[in-house]
Write a protein that holds these residues in place. Sequence first.
Motif, short mmCIF file in Angstrom:
data_model
loop_
_atom_site.label_atom_id
_atom_site.label_comp_id
_atom_site.label_asym_id
_atom_site.label_seq_id
_atom_site.Cartn_x
_atom_site.Cartn_y
_atom_site.Cartn_z
N LYS A 70 0.79 -1.20 0.00
CA LYS A 70 -0.01 0.04 -0.03
C LYS A 70 0.94 1.20 0.04
N SER A 71 2.05 0.96 0.24
CA SER A 71 3.31 2.00 0.19
C SER A 71 3.47 2.78 -1.25
N THR A 72 3.67 3.90 -1.28
CA THR A 72 4.50 4.51 -2.34
C THR A 72 6.02 4.86 -2.22
N TRP A 73 6.46 5.41 -3.01
CA TRP A 73 8.01 5.60 -2.71
C TRP A 73 7.98 6.73 -1.74
N LEU A 74 6.93 7.81 -1.81
CA LEU A 74 7.11 8.90 -0.94
C LEU A 74 7.05 8.45 0.37
N THR A 75 5.82 7.39 0.62
CA THR A 75 5.47 7.29 1.95
C THR A 75 6.52 6.42 2.48
N THR A 76 6.98 5.39 1.70
CA THR A 76 8.20 4.47 2.00
C THR A 76 9.21 5.46 2.80
N LEU A 77 9.70 6.51 1.90
CA LEU A 77 11.02 7.31 2.20
C LEU A 77 10.56 8.14 3.70
N LEU A 78 9.25 8.46 3.59
CA LEU A 78 9.08 9.49 4.78
C LEU A 78 8.95 8.44 6.27
N GLU A 79 8.49 7.44 5.76
CA GLU A 79 8.39 6.23 7.00
C GLU A 79 9.77 5.93 7.34
N SER A 80 10.88 5.64 6.45
CA SER A 80 12.16 5.31 6.89
C SER A 80 12.81 6.41 7.76
N ILE A 81 12.63 7.66 7.61
CA ILE A 81 12.98 8.70 8.07
C ILE A 81 12.42 8.69 9.53
N LYS A 82 11.38 8.32 9.91
CA LYS A 82 10.88 8.45 11.27
C LYS A 82 11.99 7.60 12.32
N GLY A 83 12.46 6.45 11.67
CA GLY A 83 13.45 5.74 12.56
C GLY A 83 14.86 6.27 12.73
N ASP A 84 14.99 7.46 11.84
CA ASP A 84 16.79 8.11 12.05
C ASP A 84 16.81 8.66 13.36
N GLU A 85 15.76 9.15 14.04
CA GLU A 85 16.29 9.80 15.36
C GLU A 85 16.74 8.71 16.23
N GLN A 86 16.01 7.41 16.20
CA GLN A 86 16.46 6.67 17.35
C GLN A 86 17.77 6.06 16.62
N ARG A 87 18.08 5.70 15.48
CA ARG A 87 19.35 5.22 14.96
C ARG A 87 20.31 6.43 15.47
N TYR A 88 20.06 7.49 15.21
CA TYR A 88 21.17 8.46 15.74
C TYR A 88 21.53 8.53 16.93
N ARG A 89 20.51 8.36 17.94
CA ARG A 89 20.85 8.22 19.32
C ARG A 89 21.72 7.02 19.59
N ALA A 90 21.23 5.96 18.95
CA ALA A 90 22.12 4.75 19.14
C ALA A 90 23.39 4.83 18.87
N ILE A 91 23.64 5.36 17.55
CA ILE A 91 25.03 5.54 17.10
C ILE A 91 25.97 6.45 17.87
N THR A 92 25.25 7.51 17.93
CA THR A 92 25.94 8.45 18.81
C THR A 92 26.17 8.32 20.51
N GLY A 93 25.24 7.64 20.74
CA GLY A 93 25.20 7.02 22.33
C GLY A 93 26.35 6.03 22.36
N ALA A 94 26.64 5.06 21.54
CA ALA A 94 27.60 3.88 21.39
C ALA A 94 28.91 4.94 21.38
N ALA A 95 28.91 5.97 20.49
CA ALA A 95 29.99 6.72 20.21
C ALA A 95 30.70 7.35 21.40
N THR A 96 29.64 7.66 22.12
CA THR A 96 30.20 8.81 23.34
C THR A 96 29.60 8.00 24.70
N SER A 97 28.64 8.70 25.06
CA SER A 97 28.07 7.92 26.52
C SER A 97 26.46 7.97 26.48
#
Length: 450
Positions: A70-97
């Motif tokens: 049911k997804s289009t490329w646009l909705t797929t892309l915007l949905e993928s971006i939603k998870g970026d914040e958690q990933r950023y926190r995971a990556i930078t949390g591991a890299a710092t504290s």
Amino acid sequence: MTTLHLFLILLLASGVAQSRKTVKVSPLLFSGEDTQEEEEDCSAAQPRKSSTSIPLMHVQAKCSPFRNKKSTWLTTLLESIKGDEQRYRAITGAATSFTTQEDADVPLTVKNGDYVINLGFGSPQQNLYTLVDTGSDITWIPCDSGDVFDPSKSSTFKYLSCSSETCQALGSTQTCGNYNCSITQTYGDGSQVTQLLSTDSLAVGSQSMPEFVFGCAKSRRGLITSAPGLVGFGRESISFVSQTANLFQKTFSYCIPSSTSTGCLALGKSALSSSGLQFTSLLTNSANPSFYYVGLNGVSVGKDRVAVAAMEQSSGKGTIIDSGTTITRLAEPVYSSVRDSFVRHLSKLSRAASVSIFDACFNFPSGDVEVPQITLHFDKNVDVPLPPTNYLIRTSAQGSVICLALAAPPKSSSGSGVSILGNFQQRNFRVVYDTAGSRLGIAPETCKGC
């Protein structure tokens, strides 16, 4: 107008932009993305036994078994971006504290990455799709239920004991149950996966590797139950890159397509001969040696150049290049300077409301618009002009609202001084990780399968 014609126009515009610092774009550049998805020939996405070039596709691509139809490329892309914040926190949390228990418990696999490949596990071979993640090391595949790997059907499968050298090397990460080496990861959203460290034969195209170490996930709870497996392309000794060093010399590359069509992952030194490669240094960080860092020392917006050196020195890490982050995050004050320069260049356009993480959005007219060229400047005098579709994103179905496809780090993040180059900005480039040579190669390439 065909997709090929659009891309040729884009390449021509990018070449002109290097001299005059601007590019003419039209909503037509974005309007073909969903139709391109429907034209995809799924035969190009099938595994190739005679090659070490492996089809690479978005987890929501037309040919992906995980696609939400049911997804289009646009909705797929915007949905993928939603998870970026958690990933950023995971990556930078591991890299710092870590600052909170919630941050500490968010793994990279909650934002599972965006692109999958097909690998063969066991004897006889069982094919499974796994996410490609340059931000993690341990490969794991589902072994619990449904369409997953079945250890009982493989004559070469073995569980690793707690006394094994590999298990002992994991330290506090592992626990022992029934004398088998067990790894349990708990996620901030309540998801949990328990893996038993195992070995089995791994088939990669025409190559086969005996006793490849991976996690056999026996228990998954929460959102992670719908995730495919993951192959860790990080730099530690247990990663896919390190374990297959004799086969592929710690060298791999990928070409990410501009939509949900099929790209390509290539393994081995042959990628070093790709046309037009420029090489910058791969940096390391003792706080987190698994990630790939590069020296990003400037970002140009038209004739305005924003220096990144001060931010690089303050963080002491360089910039992470990551396959599983969608949108590039530029640490402050670099992002604000880039955004403000971009807005000044488009002062004749009316501003549109912010969308998701994007705070520089515009109402685009139906005709051509002249936008500033954005160029990334890396160490070793490597300058990479981005195609407009790598820094502009359509956020309305009609293509009338276009935003700058860059963002600042999440607010109140402990690692907000770290920049991460996401896969949206890497599209239609051949990106070569020559880990043995401590260098990263970049060259423009039309990403159309292997």
